[in-house]
Enzyme design. Structure first.
Site, short mmCIF file in Angstrom:
data_model
loop_
_atom_site.label_atom_id
_atom_site.label_comp_id
_atom_site.label_asym_id
_atom_site.label_seq_id
_atom_site.Cartn_x
_atom_site.Cartn_y
_atom_site.Cartn_z
CG HIS A 15 26.90 23.26 41.73
ND1 HIS A 15 26.54 23.67 40.47
CD2 HIS A 15 27.27 24.39 42.39
CE1 HIS A 15 26.71 24.98 40.36
NE2 HIS A 15 27.14 25.44 41.52
CB SER A 16 22.14 18.58 39.93
OG SER A 16 22.81 17.35 40.11
CE1 TYR A 17 24.49 25.77 36.26
CE2 TYR A 17 25.85 23.94 37.03
CZ TYR A 17 25.68 25.29 36.78
OH TYR A 17 26.72 26.17 37.05
CG HIS A 55 31.49 25.83 44.48
ND1 HIS A 55 30.56 26.05 45.47
CD2 HIS A 55 30.89 26.20 43.31
CE1 HIS A 55 29.45 26.53 44.93
NE2 HIS A 55 29.62 26.64 43.63
NE ARG A 86 30.90 33.84 44.50
CZ ARG A 86 29.84 33.33 43.87
NH1 ARG A 86 28.81 32.91 44.57
NH2 ARG A 86 29.83 33.26 42.54
CD GLN A 138 23.86 30.90 46.43
OE1 GLN A 138 23.81 31.01 47.65
NE2 GLN A 138 24.37 31.86 45.66
CD GLU A 170 24.60 25.81 44.26
OE1 GLU A 170 25.71 25.87 44.83
OE2 GLU A 170 24.21 26.65 43.41
#
Length: 364
Positions: A193-195, A119, A94, A301, A328
């Site tokens: 940004h993989s989950y 992002h 952000r 993150q 992240e």
């Protein structure tokens, strides 16, 4: 020999293949690149958003399983994605009020997260088609994605030449390298940004996963999820992951910071100095799968997937709240407006260069 042991001994030749993965509304083709190492570990990435669509790693029984959330086809990423697997930029995370000032000039960005910029804006790097070039370097297989972000795109100054390279090694490492140059001063903060769900995507929540973060401090946020500017100790708080701790152990504790994020969605200040340093380790006790993260970045993150809504993903699996976590690696949120944070400013003649390594393993 037990069947599981036999599976574990199967060795393959490292390979890379590419195939079509659909067509964008404007007719642009999207390509799929499949990287496989000699152990059978597989990484699949597409040129749209430089997205990692799947990572298949073995569990303690030697069985391969997909450990990242995502979709089976391009339409899912176009219409339902929550940044699943994507590279986000120009600025991951952000920026307060969607603005920053460089050399006395204020630049205004999209405010796509309440009053703030998130992002990269309305059409960040996760929503563009990158050019992919596969390579095989004697057992290291990968793909180099490149994208030219034009001056003024999403409000950012300067034409940015960006590259993200994924390399799968024989040691079950996914090496992610970011590079960029610019012709005008600008801010850059790229991340992946993989989950992850080490039990396997679609196999429940991640609350039992054991997390360790190499971080003595974190950056508290306000109600809008913008860092206050403070750097606070994790000791004595629910943010202390210096020893292995279940993600769900304290996620619903009475704590203002957890209330702001709906759980964990915070930047941790890594203890490592310059160069590549270990940042995080996650263990899934059920499958035995492990994930280690090392990075050259100063922060990470940790997001526990609090805001996932149950939308259908691969195979129709419902991805509800906390069914995947993100780690992240990054510079800190809102660094352009926080001079006390490590700078994200990139000037002409300089080169932005960072590296993150995800290592997949098994705990017996």
């Amino acid at each position: 020999m037990p069947a599981a042991a036999a599976v574990a001994l199967v060795m393959l030749a490292a390979s890379i293949a590419h195939a079509p993965f659909g067509t964008m509304p404007d007719g642009a083709a999207v390509e799929l690149f499949t990287l496989t190492n000699a152990n059978g570990t597989e990484v699949r990435a597409i040129s749209y958003g430089a997205i990692l669509v799947s990572i298949r790693a073995r569990d303690r029984s030697g069985r391969l399983g997909d450990i990242t959330l995502g979709f089976d086809d391009l339409d899912g990423y176009l219409t339902r994605s929550r940044y699943f697997g994507a590279v986000v930029g120009r600025y991951g995370n952000r920026i307060a009020n969607g603005r920053f000032t460089i050399d006395g000039r204020t630049f205004r960005l999209a405010t796509n997260n309440g009053a703030n910029h998130l992002h990269g804006g309305d059409k960040g790097f996760d929503k563009v088609v990158w050019r992919g070039e596969p390579f095989d370097r004697g057992g290291d297989v990968g793909v180099a994605f490149s994208y030219v972000s034009r001056d003024g795109e999403e409000g950012y100054p300067g034409t940015l030449q960006a590259q993200v390279t994924y390399t799968l090694t024989p040691r079950d490492e996914l090496v992610v390298e970011y590079a960029a140059t610019t012709d005008k001063a600008t801010h850059v903060n790229l991340t992946q940004h993989s989950y992850f769900n080490l039990a396997g995507e679609g196999r429940g929540d991640v609350l039992r996963h054991q997390l360790t973060l190499d971080a003595d401090r974190y950056t508290p946020v306000d109600a809008g999820m913008i860092p206050t500017g403070a750097i606070a100790p994790v000791a004595g708080t629910p943010f202390d992951f210096r020893k292995p701790t279940a993600i769900g152990a304290r996620i619903d504790a009475t704590n203002e910071q957890l209330r702001f994020g709906g759980g964990y969605d915070h930047n941790f200040v890594l203890n490592g100095g310059s160069g590549l340093h270990h940042a995080a380790r996650v263990v899934d006790p059920a499958s035995g799968r492990t994930l280690d993260v090392a990075t050259t970045e100063p922060g990470i993150q940790f997001y526990a997937g609090n805001r996932l809504t149950g939308a259908a993903g691969k195979g129709g699996h419902a991805y509800g709240a906390r069914t995947g976590f993100c780690l992240e690696t990054q510079h800190f949120p809102d660094s352009p407006n926080k001079p006390q944070f490590p700078s994200t400013l990139l000037r002409p003649g300089e080169r932005y260069s960072t590296k993150t390594v995800f290592t997949f393993g098994v705990q017996k």
